[in-house]
Design a protein around this motif. Sequence first.
Motif, mmCIF file in Angstrom:
data_model
loop_
_atom_site.group_PDB
_atom_site.id
_atom_site.type_symbol
_atom_site.label_atom_id
_atom_site.label_comp_id
_atom_site.label_asym_id
_atom_site.label_seq_id
_atom_site.Cartn_x
_atom_site.Cartn_y
_atom_site.Cartn_z
ATOM 1 N N LYS A 75 0.836 -1.200 0.000
ATOM 2 C CA LYS A 75 0.000 0.000 0.000
ATOM 3 C C LYS A 75 0.876 1.257 0.000
ATOM 4 O O LYS A 75 1.611 1.508 0.954
ATOM 5 N N ASP A 76 0.781 2.031 -1.079
ATOM 6 C CA ASP A 76 1.609 3.227 -1.224
ATOM 7 C C ASP A 76 1.368 4.227 -0.101
ATOM 8 O O ASP A 76 2.289 4.909 0.343
ATOM 9 N N ASP A 77 0.109 4.338 0.340
ATOM 10 C CA ASP A 77 -0.201 5.335 1.378
ATOM 11 C C ASP A 77 0.455 4.964 2.703
ATOM 12 O O ASP A 77 0.993 5.822 3.401
ATOM 13 N N LEU A 80 4.204 5.742 2.351
ATOM 14 C CA LEU A 80 4.494 7.181 2.403
ATOM 15 C C LEU A 80 4.369 7.726 3.826
ATOM 16 O O LEU A 80 5.277 8.400 4.325
ATOM 17 N N ASP A 101 2.441 2.086 -7.391
ATOM 18 C CA ASP A 101 1.883 2.756 -8.555
ATOM 19 C C ASP A 101 2.979 3.604 -9.205
ATOM 20 O O ASP A 101 3.382 4.622 -8.651
ATOM 21 N N ASP A 103 2.971 5.684 -11.433
ATOM 22 C CA ASP A 103 2.576 7.071 -11.725
ATOM 23 C C ASP A 103 3.096 8.039 -10.657
ATOM 24 O O ASP A 103 3.251 9.227 -10.907
ATOM 25 N N TYR A 104 3.332 7.527 -9.446
ATOM 26 C CA TYR A 104 3.741 8.416 -8.367
ATOM 27 C C TYR A 104 5.195 8.846 -8.469
ATOM 28 O O TYR A 104 5.627 9.715 -7.741
ATOM 29 N N GLU A 106 6.704 10.610 -10.626
ATOM 30 C CA GLU A 106 6.786 12.058 -10.888
ATOM 31 C C GLU A 106 6.235 12.841 -9.699
ATOM 32 O O GLU A 106 6.761 13.871 -9.333
ATOM 33 N N ALA A 107 5.155 12.298 -9.100
ATOM 34 C CA ALA A 107 4.490 13.020 -8.018
ATOM 35 C C ALA A 107 5.390 13.204 -6.793
ATOM 36 O O ALA A 107 5.389 14.254 -6.165
ATOM 37 N N PHE A 108 6.147 12.164 -6.460
ATOM 38 C CA PHE A 108 7.028 12.275 -5.295
ATOM 39 C C PHE A 108 8.371 12.866 -5.694
ATOM 40 O O PHE A 108 9.283 12.911 -4.942
#
Lengths: 108, 137
Positions: A75-77, A80, A101, A103-104, A106-108
């Motif tokens: 679980k990414d959450d 994090l 995921d 996609d994260y 770039e987000a992180f």
Amino acid sequence: MQIILIGGGKLTYFLTKEFTRRGSSTTVINYSPLEAQTLAWETTATIIIGDGSDPLVLRDAGAHQADVLVALTSKDDVNLVACQIAMHQYGVPRTIALLNDPDYREAF
Amino acid sequence: MAQSLYIVIIGCGRLGAALANRLSRQGHSVVVVDDNEAAFRALSSEFGGFHLVGDAAELSVLRRADIQRADALLAVTGEDTLNLMVAQIGRTVFQVEQVMARVFDPARETIYRAFNIATISLAVDDFMRHLENDLAG
């Protein structure tokens, strides 16, 4: 070196074996009592049953003295939040989160 | 809230559904996200917004909810970590103006105050308010 690993599965198992073999003091936090027991039998690491994103569990795992925290759950959450609490509340100098995921990236 | 806002709500449990119903009734555009389709049954028949089935821990699901356009983001699932992650993504990646996260465990709440993420832990806040009122009265 003091290392805290959060998670289960093969990845946690092999990393735990590798770290303990290299002489690092390793603590694993795993949510499942069954998996925690298996890890305790098969490795020499300290195993804690609990939620790695819970500040009190991290404290019990010795987060105050830890040099590295690696969060490897699916679980990414959870990964994090565990890293952020370790960093900001307990001052762990190096934290690594597994991103499920891509996609994260770039987000992180 | 005079003008109509675009509001994304993550989690359609008791709190999420109640917020969605009320905000929709007030004339706002509401999108509710939940990974369990059955959860949307809690929306009232007058609910005029959209619902989206998906795991909010996935960035593509947040994009599908058009989060970059949102005026407000309310992360009210039953999982503290999910709420905190979604709130941070909303704030830092999508620059949503108003972001709120529901947090159950007060031990987790403290550090997110430092990150400037507004947290709501309803039970603790309510009990404290009542207790303080009772003691004052």
